[in-house]
Design an enzyme around this catalytic site. Structure first.
Site, PDB file in Angstrom:
ATOM      1  CE  LYS A  52      -3.689  -2.520   2.258  1.00 65.84           C
ATOM      2  NZ  LYS A  52      -4.429  -2.899   3.502  1.00 65.84           N
ATOM      3  CD  GLN A  96      -3.002  -4.598   6.310  1.00 66.31           C
ATOM      4  OE1 GLN A  96      -2.984  -3.679   5.855  1.00 66.31           O
ATOM      5  NE2 GLN A  96      -3.728  -5.765   6.232  1.00 66.31           N
ATOM      6  CG  ASP A 119      -9.350  -0.001   4.851  1.00 70.37           C
ATOM      7  OD1 ASP A 119      -9.144  -0.594   3.838  1.00 70.37           O
ATOM      8  OD2 ASP A 119      -8.453  -0.378   5.845  1.00 70.37           O
TER       9      ASP A 119
END
Ligand code: NAP
Length: 292
Positions: A52, A96, A119
Site C-alpha cells: 500500500k 491493518q 477502507d
C-alpha cells in the site's frame, strides 16, 4: 473464457489517479496523504502494508506508516488514531487488520473518523453504502465492482452467489450486488459455513464471488457452464519452487474451474491489486473532499 486481469486494471487506475494528483498539485493543491497503522510483525500484514505504501509513492501520494509492537495497549492505539483524525495534513487512515487479541477491532474501526475511513469499514460508511449514499466503499468489494464494470460483465437480473459473510468482503459484496445500480441489480444469495447444500446453490450462480479463505475450495463440479467467478481468497502456502519459500493460492481451483467460466479472476493478480487501487481512489476522493 476471459481472465479478469486485476493487476493490469489496477495499473490503469493508478495511472488515472497519478494524472489527477499531478493536476491537483499543479493547481497549487497538496498531495493526497494516506496514513497506515501496523501493529506487530505478522508477515502477511507487513506485505500488504508495504504494498500500500509503495502504491502511494507510485501515484504521487504522501504516506505515513505508524508502527506499534504487539504489546501496544488499546488506549495507545486509540490515542494515535485520534491524533491522525485531527491532523489536517492527512486525508486517509487505515489500520491493518487483524489486530492482537487484546485489542477490540470494532472499537478501533469506530474510532477512525468516517471522513478519513478510506477502507470503508466504519459503521457510518457501511450504513451509507447500504442506503446507496455517496461513501467510501470497502476497498475489496469496490475493486470487484470496478473489475465487473470495466470488463462489462452483465450483472442485471443475474443470480450472484457470495461465499463468506465477513464484514470486509462477503457481507458488503452481497449488499452492493443487490443494489439498484450498475454493476448490481442481481438476485443475491449470501452463503456461509452453516449453509446447507452449498454445491446446489453455487451450481445456480451466474456470478460466484468466493471469499472464505480455504485453498481451492471451489471445484469444477460446483459451478455451471458460463459462470463468472471472482476469487477473493489469498492464502500463503509453503513452496519449494519460489525464492521466498511461499506462494499465494486462491479459494478456487483455477486449473479445473476455468474451462467452465465466461470470466475468472486469477490469484495472484486478480482482486488483490484492485483492492489497493480502490484504497488509493478513496484517498484521492477524501483529499478532494468529494464525500465529506
Ligand atoms: P473471514 O473473515 O475469514 O470469513 C470467512 C467466511 O467464510 C465466513 O463467513 C465463514 O462462515 C465462511 N466459510 C468458512 N468455511 C466455509 C464453508 N465451508 N462453506 C461456506 N462458507 C464458509 O473472511 P475474509 O476476511 O473475507 O477473507 C476471506 C479470504 O479472502 C481470505 O483468504 C483472505 O485472505 C482473502 N482476502 C483477500 C482480499 C484481497 O484483497 N484479495 C481482501 C480481504 C480478504 P461463518 O461466518 O459461518 O464462519
Amino acid at each position: 473464457m476471459i481472465i479478469l486481469e486485476g493487476k493490469k486494471t489496477a495499473n490503469d487506475i493508478k495511472g488515472e489517479i497519478a494524472i489527477e494528483v499531478a493536476a491537483l498539485v499543479n493547481a497549487g493543491g497538496k498531495k493526497p496523504h494516506l496514513a497506515a497503522i501496523l501493529v506487530g510483525v505478522d508477515g502477511a500484514s507487513e506485505t500488504y502494508v508495504s504494498a500500500k505504501v509503495k502504491a502511494c509513492e507510485k501515484v504521487g501520494f504522501d504516506s505515513t506508516l505508524v508502527r506499534f509492537n504487539n504489546e501496544v495497549t488499546e488506549e495507545e492505539l486509540l490515542t494515535e488514531i485520534d491524533k491522525i483524525n485531527n491532523n489536517d495534513a492527512i486525508d486517509g487512515l487505515i489500520v491493518q487488520l487483524p489486530l492482537p487479541k487484546h485489542i477490540n477491532e470494532m472499537k478501533v474501526t469506530e474510532m477512525i473518523s468516517p471522513t478519513k475511513d478510506v477502507d470503508g469499514f466504519h459503521p457510518v460508511n457501511i450504513g451509507r453504502m447500504a442506503l446507496n449514499l455517496p461513501t467510501y466503499l470497502p476497498a475489496t468489494p469496490a475493486g470487484i465492482l470496478e473489475l465487473l464494470e470495466r470488463y462489462q460483465v452483465e450483472t442485471s437480473g443475474k443470480h450472484c452467489v457470495v461465499i463468506g459473510r465477513s464484514h470486509i468482503v462477503g457481507s458488503p459484496m452481497s449488499i452492493l450486488m443487490a443494489r439498484n445500480t450498475n454493476p448490481g441489480n442481481c438476485t443475491v444469495t449470501l452463503t456461509h459455513s452453516r449453509t446447507q447444500n452449498l454445491k446446489e446453490i453455487t451450481k445456480t450462480a451466474d456470478i460466484l464471488i468466493v471469499a472464505l479463505g480455504k485453498v481451492e475450495f471451489v471445484t469444477a463440479d460446483m459451478v455451471k457452464k458460463g459462470v463468472c467467478i471472482i476469487d477473493v481468497g489469498i492464502t500463503r502456502v509453503k513452496s519449494d519452487k519460489t525464492k521466498s519459500g511461499w506462494k499465494l493460492l486462491g479459494d478456487v481451483d483455477f486449473g479445473s474451474v476455468k474451462k467452465m467460466c465466461s470470466f475468472i479472476t486469477p490469484v495472484p493478480g486478480g482482486v488483490g491489486p484492485m483492492t489497493i487501487a480502490m484504497l488509493l481512489k478513496n484517498t484521492l476522493m477524501s483529499a478532494k473532499r468529494v464525500i465529506y
